[in-house]
Enzyme design. Structure first.
Site, mmCIF file in Angstrom:
data_model
loop_
_atom_site.group_PDB
_atom_site.id
_atom_site.type_symbol
_atom_site.label_atom_id
_atom_site.label_comp_id
_atom_site.label_asym_id
_atom_site.label_seq_id
_atom_site.Cartn_x
_atom_site.Cartn_y
_atom_site.Cartn_z
ATOM 1 N N TYR A 133 0.860 -1.185 0.000
ATOM 2 C CA TYR A 133 0.000 0.000 0.000
ATOM 3 C C TYR A 133 0.896 1.234 0.000
ATOM 4 C CZ TYR A 133 -3.624 3.300 1.759
ATOM 5 O OH TYR A 133 -4.489 4.351 1.942
ATOM 6 N N LYS A 161 -1.087 -1.264 -4.304
ATOM 7 C CA LYS A 161 -2.161 -0.260 -4.379
ATOM 8 C C LYS A 161 -1.449 1.072 -4.532
ATOM 9 C CE LYS A 161 -5.091 1.618 -0.920
ATOM 10 N NZ LYS A 161 -5.332 2.973 -1.428
HETATM 11 C C1 HMN Z 1 -7.869 3.260 1.880
HETATM 12 O O1 HMN Z 1 -6.797 2.843 2.284
HETATM 13 O O2 HMN Z 1 -8.856 3.328 2.592
HETATM 14 C C2 HMN Z 1 -8.048 3.761 0.477
HETATM 15 O O3 HMN Z 1 -7.675 2.832 -0.414
HETATM 16 C C3 HMN Z 1 -7.448 5.054 0.259
HETATM 17 C C4 HMN Z 1 -7.854 5.601 -1.090
HETATM 18 O O4 HMN Z 1 -6.753 5.609 -1.941
HETATM 19 C C5 HMN Z 1 -8.425 6.960 -0.892
HETATM 20 N N1 HMN Z 1 -7.400 7.802 -0.342
HETATM 21 C C6 HMN Z 1 -7.579 8.441 0.814
HETATM 22 O O5 HMN Z 1 -8.631 8.469 1.399
HETATM 23 C C7 HMN Z 1 -6.406 9.155 1.355
HETATM 24 C C8 HMN Z 1 -9.030 7.517 -2.150
HETATM 25 O O6 HMN Z 1 -10.126 6.715 -2.451
HETATM 26 C C9 HMN Z 1 -9.477 8.978 -1.947
HETATM 27 O O7 HMN Z 1 -10.265 9.085 -0.778
HETATM 28 C C10 HMN Z 1 -10.289 9.493 -3.115
HETATM 29 O O8 HMN Z 1 -9.593 9.297 -4.305
HETATM 30 C C11 HMN Z 1 -10.631 10.979 -2.929
HETATM 31 O O9 HMN Z 1 -9.475 11.772 -3.038
#
Ligand code: HMN
Length: 288
Positions: A133, A161
């Site tokens: 990740y 990821k």
């Molecule tokens: C997680 O670990 O919960 C997610 O996979 C994180 C994911 O990459 C999200 N990143 C964060 O929340 C920091 C994205 O889905 C993000 O929320 C979205 O692209 C909006 O910016």
């Protein structure tokens, strides 16, 4: 393991305790309404780094019990306490999680040897597969192509990821490692990543916008780029509104507006003001 995975949010009650009924409803909503291919459990969106180890285990148990084998499950087990990371990895593996994921260790500015040792230590102690990740914006840990290659030398490391806006590096990793799984991590950049032939995506906004994410991904795979761009446009209108209003809190309020008991965020995340709750209700009406 390909496809669209929701980075599952978690329902907490007013005191920050895991709300089992609400969590089960969130899981059902993702499977039955958003129709995603899998769930990424205890990631950033699940408020993993705000929870105790016991709470994380409880979430792993409830989610697996609700899902059974309906969709794929990835357990995010990364923790700064490496013994905890190993323990969670074993726990999720025993429950039957399809794969593990672990955030790169953060805060102490570990060098790459230390990062590599962290993954190898977890994997020496568990019979499961690992998805790295990588989220440099939150961890401060950036890795280059050669470093990803070193991590991928461990056969149990099956993918990454990739939550970064670096499409040059993404293309280089895709080209160099056609057999590793690459999941796009930024929902607002899904189409761009899909064009580079990623294997799927993992995202927080899929809790409320999973159907559109599936469309974008499928259209891109069929090279129907103009149509995919239209869906990405609507998606990004929604994401822009969510980000301006408060990411995880707004996702929870959108779900609540649809009858899902999504609860509250854990402190120190704050509550939304009444105005912002109204904004979230309007988003639910407009987009969901
Ligand atoms: C997680 O670990 O919960 C997610 O996979 C994180 C994911 O990459 C999200 N990143 C964060 O929340 C920091 C994205 O889905 C993000 O929320 C979205 O692209 C909006 O910016």
């Amino acid at each position: 393991m390909n496809g669209i995975y929701t980075a599952l949010i978690c329902s907490f009650d007013e005191n920050g305790k895991v709300n089992e009924k609400g969590l089960r409803e969130i899981v059902r909503h993702n499977i039955d309404v958003q129709k995603v291919d899998g769930l990424y459990v205890n990631g950033s969106s699940g408020e993993n780094f705000l929870m105790s180890a016991d709470q994380k285990k409880k979430v792993f148990e409830i989610v697996k019990d609700e899902v059974k084998d309906e969709v794929k499950l990835i357990a995010q087990v990364g923790a700064l306490d490496i013994d905890e990371a190993v323990e969670l990895a074993q726990f999720a593996t025993d429950l039957g999680y399809d794969a593990l994921s672990a955030v790169t260790p953060f805060y102490y500015r570990f060098d790459f040897e230390e990062v590599k040792d962290y993954y190898n230590t977890i994997l020496e102690n568990v019979d499961n597969k690992m998805i790295i990740y990588s989220i440099p914006a939150l961890t401060g840990v950036s890795m280059n192509l050669e470093q990803f290659a070193e991590l991928f030398e461990n056969e149990k490391v099956i993918g990454v990821k990739f939550t970064a806006p670096d499409f040059f590096l993404l293309e280089r990793i895709r080209h160099a490692f056609p057999d590793k799984l690459i999941y796009s991590g930024f929902d607002e950049m899904l189409l761009s990543a899909a064009v580079l032939n990623v294997d799927g995506a993992i995202g927080s906004t899929f809790n409320v916008n999973g159907q559109r994410a599936k469309q974008i991904y499928a259209l891109a795979k069929e090279s129907r780029i103009d149509e995919a761009r239209e869906v990405q446009k609507v998606t990004n209108d929604l994401i822009a509104e969510i980000l301006a209003n408060g990411l995880y809190q707004t996702i929870k309020e959108i779900l609540k507006a649809q009858g899902v008991d999504a609860g509250y965020c854990r402190k120190p995340m704050k509550r939304l003001t009444e105005d912002k709750v109204e904004n979230a209700k309007a988003m639910a009406a407009k987009y969901c």
